[in-house]
Design a protein around this motif. Structure first.
Motif, PDB file in Angstrom:
ATOM      1  N   VAL A 324       3.822  51.248  39.813  1.00  0.00           N
ATOM      2  CA  VAL A 324       4.259  50.189  39.299  1.00  0.00           C
ATOM      3  C   VAL A 324       4.382  49.113  40.400  1.00  0.00           C
ATOM      4  CG1 VAL A 324       5.247  51.013  37.274  1.00  0.00           C
ATOM      5  CG2 VAL A 324       6.655  50.759  39.416  1.00  0.00           C
ATOM      6  N   VAL A 325       4.763  49.676  41.727  1.00  0.00           N
ATOM      7  CA  VAL A 325       4.832  48.800  42.674  1.00  0.00           C
ATOM      8  C   VAL A 325       3.928  49.397  44.146  1.00  0.00           C
ATOM      9  CG1 VAL A 325       6.594  47.961  44.464  1.00  0.00           C
ATOM     10  CG2 VAL A 325       7.209  48.583  42.200  1.00  0.00           C
ATOM     11  N   GLU A 326       3.546  48.478  44.745  1.00  0.00           N
ATOM     12  CA  GLU A 326       2.589  48.503  45.592  1.00  0.00           C
ATOM     13  C   GLU A 326       3.049  49.625  46.879  1.00  0.00           C
ATOM     14  OE1 GLU A 326       0.117  46.421  49.493  1.00  0.00           O
ATOM     15  OE2 GLU A 326       0.910  45.287  47.824  1.00  0.00           O
ATOM     16  N   CYS A 327       2.731  50.600  47.230  1.00  0.00           N
ATOM     17  CA  CYS A 327       3.308  51.451  48.501  1.00  0.00           C
ATOM     18  C   CYS A 327       2.473  51.394  49.708  1.00  0.00           C
ATOM     19  CB  CYS A 327       3.318  53.012  48.058  1.00  0.00           C
ATOM     20  SG  CYS A 327       3.881  54.005  48.934  1.00  0.00           S
ATOM     21  N   PRO A 328       3.266  50.909  50.798  1.00  0.00           N
ATOM     22  CA  PRO A 328       2.737  50.877  51.936  1.00  0.00           C
ATOM     23  C   PRO A 328       1.959  52.294  52.437  1.00  0.00           C
ATOM     24  CG  PRO A 328       4.892  50.897  52.280  1.00  0.00           C
ATOM     25  CD  PRO A 328       4.632  50.872  50.737  1.00  0.00           C
ATOM     26  N   SER A 329       1.239  52.219  53.556  1.00  0.00           N
ATOM     27  CA  SER A 329       0.476  53.315  53.989  1.00  0.00           C
ATOM     28  C   SER A 329       1.356  54.289  54.275  1.00  0.00           C
ATOM     29  CB  SER A 329      -0.457  53.071  55.276  1.00  0.00           C
ATOM     30  OG  SER A 329       0.273  52.275  56.398  1.00  0.00           O
ATOM     31  N   LYS A 330       2.616  54.095  54.860  1.00  0.00           N
ATOM     32  CA  LYS A 330       3.797  54.938  55.025  1.00  0.00           C
ATOM     33  C   LYS A 330       4.019  55.888  53.916  1.00  0.00           C
ATOM     34  CE  LYS A 330       8.490  54.551  56.036  1.00  0.00           C
ATOM     35  NZ  LYS A 330       9.586  53.521  56.635  1.00  0.00           N
ATOM     36  N   ILE A 331       3.981  57.026  53.983  1.00  0.00           N
ATOM     37  CA  ILE A 331       4.124  57.893  52.613  1.00  0.00           C
ATOM     38  C   ILE A 331       5.663  58.008  52.641  1.00  0.00           C
ATOM     39  CG2 ILE A 331       3.914  60.152  51.600  1.00  0.00           C
ATOM     40  CD1 ILE A 331       1.274  58.404  51.917  1.00  0.00           C
ATOM     41  N   PHE A 332       6.228  57.963  51.196  1.00  0.00           N
ATOM     42  CA  PHE A 332       7.447  58.162  50.589  1.00  0.00           C
ATOM     43  C   PHE A 332       7.533  59.388  50.084  1.00  0.00           C
ATOM     44  CE2 PHE A 332       7.766  53.560  51.344  1.00  0.00           C
ATOM     45  CZ  PHE A 332       8.565  53.311  52.157  1.00  0.00           C
ATOM     46  N   THR A 333       8.330  60.184  50.156  1.00  0.00           N
ATOM     47  CA  THR A 333       8.425  61.494  49.510  1.00  0.00           C
ATOM     48  C   THR A 333       8.535  61.513  48.183  1.00  0.00           C
ATOM     49  OG1 THR A 333       9.581  62.300  51.516  1.00  0.00           O
ATOM     50  CG2 THR A 333       9.724  63.932  49.561  1.00  0.00           C
ATOM     51  N   ASN A 334       9.147  60.731  47.729  1.00  0.00           N
ATOM     52  CA  ASN A 334       9.449  60.349  46.186  1.00  0.00           C
ATOM     53  C   ASN A 334       8.639  59.363  45.364  1.00  0.00           C
ATOM     54  OD1 ASN A 334      11.541  62.638  45.886  1.00  0.00           O
ATOM     55  ND2 ASN A 334      12.666  61.279  47.297  1.00  0.00           N
ATOM     56  N   VAL A 335       7.644  58.842  45.776  1.00  0.00           N
ATOM     57  CA  VAL A 335       6.961  57.823  45.373  1.00  0.00           C
ATOM     58  C   VAL A 335       6.236  58.206  44.129  1.00  0.00           C
ATOM     59  CG1 VAL A 335       4.788  58.179  46.663  1.00  0.00           C
ATOM     60  CG2 VAL A 335       5.483  55.765  46.030  1.00  0.00           C
ATOM     61  N   ASP A 336       5.857  59.336  43.939  1.00  0.00           N
ATOM     62  CA  ASP A 336       5.230  59.872  42.830  1.00  0.00           C
ATOM     63  C   ASP A 336       6.144  60.623  41.881  1.00  0.00           C
ATOM     64  OD1 ASP A 336       5.721  62.186  44.412  1.00  0.00           O
ATOM     65  OD2 ASP A 336       3.868  63.151  44.023  1.00  0.00           O
ATOM     66  N   HIS A 337       7.509  60.622  41.933  1.00  0.00           N
ATOM     67  CA  HIS A 337       8.477  61.160  41.045  1.00  0.00           C
ATOM     68  C   HIS A 337       8.768  60.153  39.978  1.00  0.00           C
ATOM     69  CE1 HIS A 337      11.612  63.848  39.686  1.00  0.00           C
ATOM     70  NE2 HIS A 337      11.530  64.571  40.712  1.00  0.00           N
ATOM     71  N   PRO A 338       8.813  60.521  38.762  1.00  0.00           N
ATOM     72  CA  PRO A 338       9.132  59.665  37.666  1.00  0.00           C
ATOM     73  C   PRO A 338      10.459  59.445  37.605  1.00  0.00           C
ATOM     74  CG  PRO A 338       7.637  61.348  36.782  1.00  0.00           C
ATOM     75  CD  PRO A 338       7.957  61.686  38.083  1.00  0.00           C
ATOM     76  N   ALA A 339      11.474  60.336  38.027  1.00  0.00           N
ATOM     77  CA  ALA A 339      12.988  60.066  38.034  1.00  0.00           C
ATOM     78  C   ALA A 339      13.154  59.096  38.850  1.00  0.00           C
ATOM     79  CB  ALA A 339      13.585  61.219  38.587  1.00  0.00           C
ATOM     80  N   MET A 340      12.365  58.400  39.568  1.00  0.00           N
ATOM     81  CA  MET A 340      12.861  57.312  40.668  1.00  0.00           C
ATOM     82  C   MET A 340      12.560  55.849  39.891  1.00  0.00           C
ATOM     83  SD  MET A 340      13.969  58.529  43.250  1.00  0.00           S
ATOM     84  CE  MET A 340      14.130  57.133  44.256  1.00  0.00           C
ATOM     85  N   THR A 341      11.893  55.799  38.799  1.00  0.00           N
ATOM     86  CA  THR A 341      11.589  54.684  37.982  1.00  0.00           C
ATOM     87  C   THR A 341      12.492  53.720  37.714  1.00  0.00           C
ATOM     88  OG1 THR A 341       9.358  55.902  37.359  1.00  0.00           O
ATOM     89  CG2 THR A 341       9.687  53.858  36.584  1.00  0.00           C
ATOM     90  N   VAL A 342      13.604  54.309  37.291  1.00  0.00           N
ATOM     91  CA  VAL A 342      14.728  53.480  36.820  1.00  0.00           C
ATOM     92  C   VAL A 342      15.210  52.584  37.959  1.00  0.00           C
ATOM     93  CG1 VAL A 342      17.053  53.138  35.842  1.00  0.00           C
ATOM     94  CG2 VAL A 342      14.939  54.387  34.478  1.00  0.00           C
ATOM     95  N   ALA A 343      15.402  53.402  39.195  1.00  0.00           N
ATOM     96  CA  ALA A 343      15.988  52.834  40.401  1.00  0.00           C
ATOM     97  C   ALA A 343      15.167  51.667  40.964  1.00  0.00           C
ATOM     98  CB  ALA A 343      16.112  53.815  41.430  1.00  0.00           C
ATOM     99  N   VAL A 344      13.813  51.755  40.757  1.00  0.00           N
ATOM    100  CA  VAL A 344      12.750  50.594  41.101  1.00  0.00           C
ATOM    101  C   VAL A 344      13.172  49.438  40.160  1.00  0.00           C
ATOM    102  CG1 VAL A 344      10.593  50.105  41.354  1.00  0.00           C
ATOM    103  CG2 VAL A 344      11.154  52.329  42.084  1.00  0.00           C
TER     104      VAL A 344
END
Length: 352
Positions: A324-344
């Motif tokens: 749902v949001v652009e992610c920079p080339s830097k890798i975030f551990t939880n960028v693919d975790h759906p538990a994080m979506t509400v926080a976004v």
């Protein structure tokens, strides 16, 4: 979006029973990007967060690249006052809000001035009606003040206390189908599961699924096989719904038993989903729910979205921050975790 520091949004904080999800976005050229994400295990599972835990969070966030002290919190679900009411079609604005406040006060037996309230009208389904439906959610002042004080006492500045359903709908907006068709959002959490129906950016319906949360599934696995909750987590993650998935050296008979238990658990959810879809089809004839979005920790179970698609016949997919949001080339551990979506979604809060 509100800026905290240079081009950063306020920090979205979603306090769950087992973990605290935190997200912050940055703005560049009118587009939002993920600036920082963190999924922090709770020190006291399923208990009220306290000052000590919040101070620990604050220290961790500083180390992990979050900027500023301005935050948007998800209001604790258990204390919210909910109601759906009919008001005369000629009534709108402040008079409609006053009717909703008095009705919310009456059904929950609280003073009308004891809570903050948000109210909105679902889109017209095209039917001839003698009344207009309005949805209201109230947050008692006492509970809100106590929750906010905990964070402000730790040095945060609380910009807003948002509601989870609004944050979920906000985060998923770019993946919803065009109105008047409906999108369903299923939030599968550790201690609760809830379905939302949205039309564009507007939530028109919410339904909690009683006793169909991940905690129940893990408990059942623990009782059946004599394993810990952590081991049950690992089993669910390793096996999932994917028949041709890599299950390593696990015994095939064991794998088959686990998948039958998974199907039984989620088939009970399917019954609730079908009832909700029937409601949507009745209220919005010819449109109904066209897409199912899965968020929350349970949405990470492999093959679950495909299973729902096969059983319901609607498009289904999980939704994580990177969707749902652009992610920079830097890798975030939880960028693919759906538990994080509400926080976004909380970090996207603008006050509108």
């Amino acid at each position: 979006m509100t800026r905290a520091g240079k081009s950063r949004t306020a920090i979205g904080i979603d306090v769950g029973a087992r973990s605290i999800k935190v997200a912050q976005l940055s703005m560049s050229g009118g587009k939002s990007r993920i600036a920082a994400l963190s999924l922090l295990p709770r020190t006291r599972i399923a208990e009220q967060v306290d000052t000590e835990e919040i101070l620990k969070i604050k220290r961790v966030l500083k180390r992990q690249g979050f900027v500023g002290e301005e935050i948007v919190l998800a209001a604790p679900e258990e204390g919210l006052l909910r109601g759906v009411f009919d008001v005369p079609p000629q009534v709108s604005g402040d008079p409609a809000a006053q009717i909703a406040r008095m009705e919310l006060s009456r059904i929950h037996n609280v003073a009308p001035d004891s809570f903050e309230m948000v109210r909105w009208d679902p889109p017209d389904a095209g039917k001839s009606k003698s009344a207009t439906q309005t949805i209201a959610i109230g947050c008692p002042h006492e509970a809100a003040d106590a929750f906010i004080d905990l964070f402000e006492g730790a040095g945060f500045h609380v910009r807003a206390l948002d509601i989870r359903i609004a944050a979920a709908a906000r985060a998923c907006l770019g993946l919803t189908v065009s109105p008047p068709a409906l999108t369903s959002i299923l939030d599968i959490g550790w201690d609760s599961t809830k379905l939302l129906l949205v039309c564009g950016r507007t939530v028109i319906y919410e339904r909690p699924f009683r006793n169909k949360c991940l905690a129940k599934l893990r408990s059942k696995l623990g009782e059946t096989f004599g394993i810990t909750e952590e081991a049950a987590d690992q089993v669910i993650s390793a096996i999932g719904f994917t028949a041709d998935g890599d299950v390593g050296e696990l015994d095939q008979e064991f794998v088959d038993v686990i998948r039958r238990m998974l199907r039984k658990h989620f088939d009970m959810m399917l019954e609730e989903l079908e009832a909700s879809f029937d409601y949507a089809n009745y209220q919005y004839p010819g449109e109904g729910a066209k897409r199912l979005l899965l968020i929350g920790g349970g949405a990470k179970i492999s093959g679950l979205s495909q299973y729902f698609h096969n059983m319901l016949g609607v498009e289904a997919r999980s939704v994580a921050p990177g969707d749902v949001v652009e992610c920079p080339s830097k890798i975030f551990t939880n960028v693919d975790h759906p538990a994080m979506t509400v926080a976004v979604g909380l970090a996207m809060f603008t006050g509108e």
